[in-house]
Design a protein around this motif. Structure first.
Motif, PDB file in Angstrom:
ATOM      1  N   GLN A  63       0.849  -1.074   0.049  1.00  0.00           N
ATOM      2  CA  GLN A  63      -0.017  -0.128  -0.093  1.00  0.00           C
ATOM      3  C   GLN A  63       0.850   1.217   0.028  1.00  0.00           C
ATOM      4  OE1 GLN A  63      -2.712  -0.202   3.182  1.00  0.00           O
ATOM      5  NE2 GLN A  63      -3.705  -2.186   2.814  1.00  0.00           N
ATOM      6  N   ARG A  64       0.273   2.389  -0.271  1.00  0.00           N
ATOM      7  CA  ARG A  64       0.935   3.699   0.062  1.00  0.00           C
ATOM      8  C   ARG A  64       1.300   3.887   1.422  1.00  0.00           C
ATOM      9  NH1 ARG A  64      -2.380   7.383  -3.958  1.00  0.00           N
ATOM     10  NH2 ARG A  64      -3.070   5.494  -5.318  1.00  0.00           N
ATOM     11  N   GLY A  65       2.525   4.378   1.573  1.00  0.00           N
ATOM     12  CA  GLY A  65       2.989   4.840   2.814  1.00  0.00           C
ATOM     13  C   GLY A  65       4.417   4.553   3.000  1.00  0.00           C
ATOM     14  N   ALA A  66       5.101   5.484   3.627  1.00  0.00           N
ATOM     15  CA  ALA A  66       6.530   5.169   4.274  1.00  0.00           C
ATOM     16  C   ALA A  66       6.722   6.039   5.632  1.00  0.00           C
ATOM     17  CB  ALA A  66       7.537   5.794   3.138  1.00  0.00           C
ATOM     18  N   ALA A  67       7.638   5.556   6.327  1.00  0.00           N
ATOM     19  CA  ALA A  67       7.709   6.005   7.771  1.00  0.00           C
ATOM     20  C   ALA A  67       9.271   6.246   7.768  1.00  0.00           C
ATOM     21  CB  ALA A  67       7.030   5.461   8.689  1.00  0.00           C
ATOM     22  N   ASP A  68       9.778   7.459   8.083  1.00  0.00           N
ATOM     23  CA  ASP A  68      11.232   7.640   8.437  1.00  0.00           C
ATOM     24  C   ASP A  68      11.235   7.031   9.678  1.00  0.00           C
ATOM     25  OD1 ASP A  68      11.770   8.943   6.006  1.00  0.00           O
ATOM     26  OD2 ASP A  68      11.286  10.699   7.015  1.00  0.00           O
ATOM     27  N   ILE A  69      12.484   6.413  10.149  1.00  0.00           N
ATOM     28  CA  ILE A  69      12.918   5.614  11.314  1.00  0.00           C
ATOM     29  C   ILE A  69      14.316   6.141  11.720  1.00  0.00           C
ATOM     30  CG2 ILE A  69      11.194   3.905  11.622  1.00  0.00           C
ATOM     31  CD1 ILE A  69      13.423   2.023  10.628  1.00  0.00           C
ATOM     32  N   ARG A  70      14.524   6.704  13.012  1.00  0.00           N
ATOM     33  CA  ARG A  70      15.971   7.143  13.315  1.00  0.00           C
ATOM     34  C   ARG A  70      16.400   6.116  14.222  1.00  0.00           C
ATOM     35  NH1 ARG A  70      12.629  11.772  14.651  1.00  0.00           N
ATOM     36  NH2 ARG A  70      12.108  12.511  12.904  1.00  0.00           N
ATOM     37  N   ARG A  71      17.641   5.889  14.132  1.00  0.00           N
ATOM     38  CA  ARG A  71      18.335   5.015  15.073  1.00  0.00           C
ATOM     39  C   ARG A  71      18.504   5.360  16.436  1.00  0.00           C
ATOM     40  NH1 ARG A  71      22.034   0.325  13.855  1.00  0.00           N
ATOM     41  NH2 ARG A  71      22.210  -0.552  16.012  1.00  0.00           N
ATOM     42  N   GLY A  72      18.288   4.552  17.482  1.00  0.00           N
ATOM     43  CA  GLY A  72      18.327   5.359  18.755  1.00  0.00           C
ATOM     44  C   GLY A  72      17.089   5.178  19.539  1.00  0.00           C
ATOM     45  N   GLY A  73      17.314   5.108  21.002  1.00  0.00           N
ATOM     46  CA  GLY A  73      16.019   5.129  21.710  1.00  0.00           C
ATOM     47  C   GLY A  73      16.354   4.876  23.291  1.00  0.00           C
TER      48      GLY A  73
END
Length: 170
Positions: A63-73
């Motif tokens: 499906q349509r959609g993309a999310a940025d993810i950032r290393r760390g937490g």
């Protein structure tokens, strides 16, 4: 001799990010829970000079959609994983754009969400854990997603055209 080794190490540390290449790694859902939530994902990842893979974005394959993810937490994210989990790389799901929808789908009613991945390797299955933080500050494991290797894209997957108004051929 030491100055030569030092010069080479400095050159490698500077050239490392420049030598990174972007790759698109596709995975299909391996179980019913994963299929109900995502069907399949493509990871936009950077492969470093020494072969390590770092994920930048998670793209819905079906499906349509993309999310940025950032290393760390926070380390509290790892502490709520199920017993026996070997995954340890924490990625924060950016709340901008489709990231908010992904967070809500994986951890409904949480304030923030993270993905915990194992080592990403070509041709190998992938396990992701979604962990959320609620308004009271508690961290909870939301879901485990299991994927099987599908392949590598040479370019990002094409967005589907909006054909809602197109006539249906029979």
């Amino acid at each position: 001799m030491r100055s030569l080794v030092t010069a080479i190490l400095v050159l490698l540390s500077v050239a490392g990010p420049a030598a990174a290449e972007t790759r698109y790694l596709a995975y299909d859902a391996a179980d019913r829970v994963t299929q109900a939530l995502t069907r399949g994902v493509t990871l936009e990842a950077d492969r470093g000079l020494f072969g390590g893979i770092s994920v930048r974005r998670i793209i819905s394959t079906s499906q349509r959609g993309a999310a940025d993810i950032r290393r760390g937490g926070p380390d509290a994210v790892r502490r709520v994983l199920p017993a026996g989990s070997s995954e340890s790389a924490i990625y924060h799901i950016a709340p901008e754009g489709d990231g908010r929808g992904l967070s809500r789908a994986l951890c409904p009613s949480s304030e923030e969400a993270w993905l915990v991945l194992g080592r990403v390797r070509l041709g190998r299955p992938l396990t992701l854990h979604a962990v959320g933080r609620w308004a009271d500050g508690t961290y909870r494991h939301c879901v485990q997603l299991s994927y099987v290797w599908r392949g590598e894209w040479s370019m990002p997957p094409a967005q589907a055209l909006d054909d809602a108004g197109a006539p249906v051929g029979r």
